[in-house]
Design a protein around this motif. Sequence first.
Motif, short mmCIF file in Angstrom:
data_model
loop_
_atom_site.label_atom_id
_atom_site.label_comp_id
_atom_site.label_asym_id
_atom_site.label_seq_id
_atom_site.Cartn_x
_atom_site.Cartn_y
_atom_site.Cartn_z
N MET A 1 0.82 -1.19 0.00
CA MET A 1 0.00 0.00 0.00
C MET A 1 0.86 1.25 0.00
SD MET A 1 -2.96 0.98 2.67
CE MET A 1 -3.12 2.67 3.12
N THR A 2 1.95 1.26 0.76
CA THR A 2 2.79 2.45 0.84
C THR A 2 3.57 2.69 -0.43
OG1 THR A 2 4.54 1.20 1.91
CG2 THR A 2 3.00 2.38 3.34
N GLU A 3 3.83 1.62 -1.24
CA GLU A 3 4.59 1.81 -2.47
C GLU A 3 3.81 2.62 -3.49
OE1 GLU A 3 4.15 -1.89 -1.96
OE2 GLU A 3 5.78 -1.92 -0.53
N ASN A 4 2.50 2.46 -3.56
CA ASN A 4 1.67 3.10 -4.58
C ASN A 4 1.16 4.48 -4.18
OD1 ASN A 4 1.99 0.82 -6.10
ND2 ASN A 4 0.07 -0.11 -5.43
N ARG A 5 1.26 4.82 -2.94
CA ARG A 5 0.71 6.11 -2.53
C ARG A 5 1.71 7.21 -2.88
NH1 ARG A 5 1.68 6.12 3.95
NH2 ARG A 5 3.88 6.33 3.60
N PRO A 6 1.19 8.39 -3.15
CA PRO A 6 2.08 9.50 -3.50
C PRO A 6 2.86 9.98 -2.28
CG PRO A 6 -0.20 10.21 -3.48
CD PRO A 6 -0.21 8.75 -3.24
N ARG A 7 4.03 10.52 -2.53
CA ARG A 7 4.85 11.08 -1.47
C ARG A 7 4.16 12.33 -0.94
NH1 ARG A 7 8.65 14.72 -0.31
NH2 ARG A 7 10.46 14.13 0.91
N LEU A 8 4.16 12.47 0.37
CA LEU A 8 3.55 13.64 0.99
C LEU A 8 4.50 14.82 0.82
CD1 LEU A 8 1.32 14.93 2.64
CD2 LEU A 8 2.34 14.00 4.70
N GLN A 9 4.10 15.78 -0.01
CA GLN A 9 4.93 16.95 -0.28
C GLN A 9 4.06 18.12 -0.66
OE1 GLN A 9 7.46 15.73 -3.49
NE2 GLN A 9 5.78 15.47 -4.93
N ALA A 10 4.62 19.31 -0.59
CA ALA A 10 3.90 20.52 -0.98
C ALA A 10 3.48 20.38 -2.43
CB ALA A 10 4.78 21.75 -0.77
N GLY A 11 2.29 20.83 -2.75
CA GLY A 11 1.80 20.74 -4.12
C GLY A 11 0.91 19.53 -4.36
N LEU A 12 0.89 18.59 -3.42
CA LEU A 12 0.01 17.43 -3.54
C LEU A 12 -1.43 17.91 -3.42
CD1 LEU A 12 -0.12 14.27 -3.62
CD2 LEU A 12 -0.13 14.33 -1.13
N ALA A 13 -2.30 17.43 -4.29
CA ALA A 13 -3.72 17.84 -4.24
C ALA A 13 -4.34 17.35 -2.94
CB ALA A 13 -4.47 17.27 -5.43
N PRO A 14 -5.09 18.21 -2.26
CA PRO A 14 -5.69 17.80 -0.98
C PRO A 14 -6.61 16.59 -1.12
CG PRO A 14 -6.37 20.04 -1.58
CD PRO A 14 -5.41 19.57 -2.61
N GLU A 15 -7.28 16.48 -2.26
CA GLU A 15 -8.17 15.33 -2.50
C GLU A 15 -7.37 14.03 -2.55
OE1 GLU A 15 -8.07 18.08 -4.57
OE2 GLU A 15 -9.79 19.05 -3.63
N VAL A 16 -6.19 14.10 -3.18
CA VAL A 16 -5.31 12.92 -3.27
C VAL A 16 -4.77 12.59 -1.88
CG1 VAL A 16 -3.16 12.02 -4.26
CG2 VAL A 16 -4.70 13.40 -5.67
N PHE A 17 -4.35 13.61 -1.14
CA PHE A 17 -3.84 13.41 0.22
C PHE A 17 -4.86 12.68 1.08
CE2 PHE A 17 -3.95 15.16 4.59
CZ PHE A 17 -2.82 14.53 5.10
N SER A 18 -6.12 13.10 1.01
CA SER A 18 -7.15 12.53 1.89
C SER A 18 -7.54 11.11 1.50
CB SER A 18 -8.38 13.44 1.93
OG SER A 18 -8.94 13.54 0.65
N GLU A 19 -7.12 10.64 0.32
CA GLU A 19 -7.43 9.28 -0.12
C GLU A 19 -6.46 8.25 0.45
OE1 GLU A 19 -7.80 8.86 -4.35
OE2 GLU A 19 -9.09 10.61 -4.50
#
Length: 183
Positions: free
Chosen positions: A1-19
């Motif tokens: 699960m952690t391999e496919n998730r996006p890296r938490l960084q500035a510019g990440l869409a809030p909708e993507v972060f909350s998923e």
Amino acid sequence: MTENRPRLQAGLAPEVFSEYYYLKAELQEFCQEQGLAKSGSKADLNQRITRYLRTGERLASNSSEKKVFREEYLTLDSLIEQGIVFSEKHRAFFKSELGDTFVFKVAFQNWIKENAGKTYREAIAIYPEIAAKNRKKLIHSLRTIRIFVIFLRITEEDHCKRGSPAGNTKKHCRAVINIMHRI
């Protein structure tokens, strides 16, 4: 699960972060990197990061507003704090002031919670009164139980003398009476 998730960084869409699920340590690291407060619960951190990703606004920690100064050592003149959570520190303080027989009773805990802002000196002063009320309730309960047991004994003895329509033998009645005498 952690391999496919996006890296938490500035510019990440809030909708993507909350998923995606991020560990609290990761959220705190991101907050530190971005100059956000890194204290608070995981829910606080998620809210803070979502707001930051959506608006760029850096929210202060909610928990700092809620924090109440808690003295490391209690004294008789210390104030009872709002929203008190009883700890070993409190138990040790009351035992040192009231003796080793001190126990936190619900009535005393309720008094303390209802009297935030008063001093621990006042709590110490009221404790004997609250403890006495509890003893009176206990004594009343014990007397009620004793009266009930006496009633049962009389009823059983009378029942055994007359014989039992349900077929209980005198031997059975004597056994019940012996048990009741031990109570």
